[in-house]
Design a protein around this motif. Structure first.
Motif, PDB file in Angstrom:
ATOM      1  N   THR A 173      39.515  81.254  71.020  1.00 16.62           N
ATOM      2  CA  THR A 173      40.943  81.130  70.729  1.00 16.62           C
ATOM      3  C   THR A 173      41.334  81.966  69.518  1.00 16.62           C
ATOM      4  OG1 THR A 173      41.030  78.918  71.688  1.00 16.62           O
ATOM      5  CG2 THR A 173      42.778  79.489  70.132  1.00 16.62           C
ATOM      6  N   HIS A 218      51.783  80.330  70.306  1.00 15.40           N
ATOM      7  CA  HIS A 218      51.862  79.028  70.977  1.00 15.40           C
ATOM      8  C   HIS A 218      52.180  79.150  72.463  1.00 15.40           C
ATOM      9  CE1 HIS A 218      52.689  74.503  70.088  1.00 15.40           C
ATOM     10  NE2 HIS A 218      52.186  74.671  71.290  1.00 15.40           N
ATOM     11  N   LYS A 250      46.715  82.837  76.957  1.00 15.11           N
ATOM     12  CA  LYS A 250      45.863  81.653  76.851  1.00 15.11           C
ATOM     13  C   LYS A 250      44.718  81.636  77.861  1.00 15.11           C
ATOM     14  CE  LYS A 250      49.177  78.485  74.712  1.00 15.11           C
ATOM     15  NZ  LYS A 250      49.862  77.182  74.794  1.00 15.11           N
ATOM     16  N   ASP A 301      44.442  73.567  66.453  1.00 16.22           N
ATOM     17  CA  ASP A 301      44.923  74.907  66.794  1.00 16.22           C
ATOM     18  C   ASP A 301      45.620  75.563  65.609  1.00 16.22           C
ATOM     19  OD1 ASP A 301      44.449  75.149  69.835  1.00 16.22           O
ATOM     20  OD2 ASP A 301      45.431  73.207  69.652  1.00 16.22           O
ATOM     21  N   ARG A 312      53.171  78.674  65.547  1.00 16.05           N
ATOM     22  CA  ARG A 312      52.212  77.750  66.165  1.00 16.05           C
ATOM     23  C   ARG A 312      52.547  76.365  65.621  1.00 16.05           C
ATOM     24  NH1 ARG A 312      48.381  77.226  70.479  1.00 16.05           N
ATOM     25  NH2 ARG A 312      48.555  74.966  70.453  1.00 16.05           N
ATOM     26  N   PHE A 315      37.136  76.948  72.047  1.00 21.53           N
ATOM     27  CA  PHE A 315      37.688  76.195  70.932  1.00 21.53           C
ATOM     28  C   PHE A 315      36.653  75.796  69.885  1.00 21.53           C
ATOM     29  CE2 PHE A 315      40.833  75.647  74.275  1.00 21.53           C
ATOM     30  CZ  PHE A 315      42.013  75.918  73.588  1.00 21.53           C
TER      31      PHE A 315
END
Length: 339
Positions: free
Chosen positions: A134, A88, A112, A14, A8, A285
């Protein structure tokens, strides 16, 4: 020990969320070592996690382009990787994953939820519902590799050593509130005048504010607040990332935009109030272990306009972040700190 390569590279929030997940993972899987691949700047996020070895990617230097990614693969191949967790799913991480697949290493990558997020943020006929967090999407990648993982979604307060230069911020009996008022995109930033109204309200009361995060222009704003409000201090440019985490671990509370400040608070177990405008917690998030009830926002059919806050979000002609008033923020701080 089995070794999992975790990738990532950005963005800051993130990457901080990955660290929160790895804190839980290593407790549940002491037989596994993590090789964490990210930008060198983010190494402090992982420094306190046992079983995690950090490896820096230099995408603008020796790891630039296809040749650079193959060089990175050769560096990592010597570390006897047993599996790859691609958290990622961008061009670089997918190229690297391909190289490992070619030598028979199992690779799994994050889902995602792009279609769900598009439905949440489209201008018309939005499907407004809570999407998977997430951090749970990260956890799913480890689960798909055969490593069960149960996330507690609870803040675990850490008190790291306080930097010597930060000791003056703390006095016995006076709560200290961190403020991360800036963000990469303007549609996620609480208006300067409204932030000043918050400071003005608490002037003379037993509370201290410390400003976090930003470059030269943000540093100038924070320093102007220092001069205007005796209870406000700026940390911008005075501490490195390790020291910032140490300082945040001692806060009574953080107030952040939907930005990395919230995720850094989560990493050290500090409760964070968060202000939302063009974005929405529904996208998944919210900071790890933070509560929906600590989100400061005004619901409107036009929200959210985007997942990352890079698009305007007009609500009856008003930008969504400007629906949030200084009074709302003040009241939330008062309730949270019992000032």
């Amino acid at each position: 020990m089995k070794r999992i390569l975790v990738t990532r590279f950005s963005a800051m929030g993130d990457v901080a969320m990955v660290a929160s997940v790895l804190q839980e993972f290593v407790q549940q899987h002491p037989e596994v070592q993590i090789i964490m691949l990210s930008r060198k700047f983010f190494a402090p996020f992982f420094a306190e996690i046992p079983q995690v070895r950090f490896h820096a990617i230099e995408p603008d230097g020796k790891h630039k382009g296809f040749a650079g990614m193959f060089k990175l693969f050769q560096e990592l191949k010597t570390q006897q990787i047993d599996a790859v967790a691609n958290l990622h799913d961008n061009i670089r991480s997918n190229i690297l994953s391909f190289y490992f697949k070619c030598i028979g290493i199992p690779v799994r990558k994050i889902d995602k939820g792009r279609a769900e997020k598009k439905a949440l943020t489209r201008p018309k006929n939005k499907i407004k519902k809570q999407l998977k967090l997430t951090t749970e999407r990260y956890a799913d990648v480890f689960r798909s590799l055969g490593f069960p993982l149960s996330l507690s979604h609870q803040l675990k307060k850490q008190e790291r050593p306080l930097p010597a230069a930060a000791r003056a911020f703390f006095q016995e009996g006076i709560p200290v509130l961190g403020i991360a008022p800036f963000a990469q995109h303007p549609y996620k930033v609480f208006a300067k005048a409204r932030m000043e109204a918050v400071f003005a309200y608490f002037q003379g009361q037993p509370i201290r504010f410390i400003i976090f995060g930003g470059g030269a222009s943000e540093k100038a704003i924070a320093e102007s607040w220092e001069q205007q409000f005796p209870q406000v201090s700026s940390s911008i440019g005075k501490f490195n990332l390790t020291e910032e985490l140490q300082l945040i671990s001692h806060l009574n509370l953080m107030l952040s935009m939907d930005s990395s400040g919230m995720h850094m608070a989560s990493l050290v177990g500090t409760r964070s109030l968060s202000i939302w405008g063009a974005t929405h917690p529904y996208a998944g998030f919210l900071g790890y272990g933070q509560q929906d009830s600590d989100c400061i926002q005004v619901e409107h059919p036009a929200r959210p306009s985007s997942v990352y806050g890079n698009k305007p979000c007009l609500c009856d002609g008003v930008e969504a972040i400007d629906l949030v008033t200084a009074e709302q923020v003040i009241e939330k701080i008062k309730i949270s700190l019992i000032v």
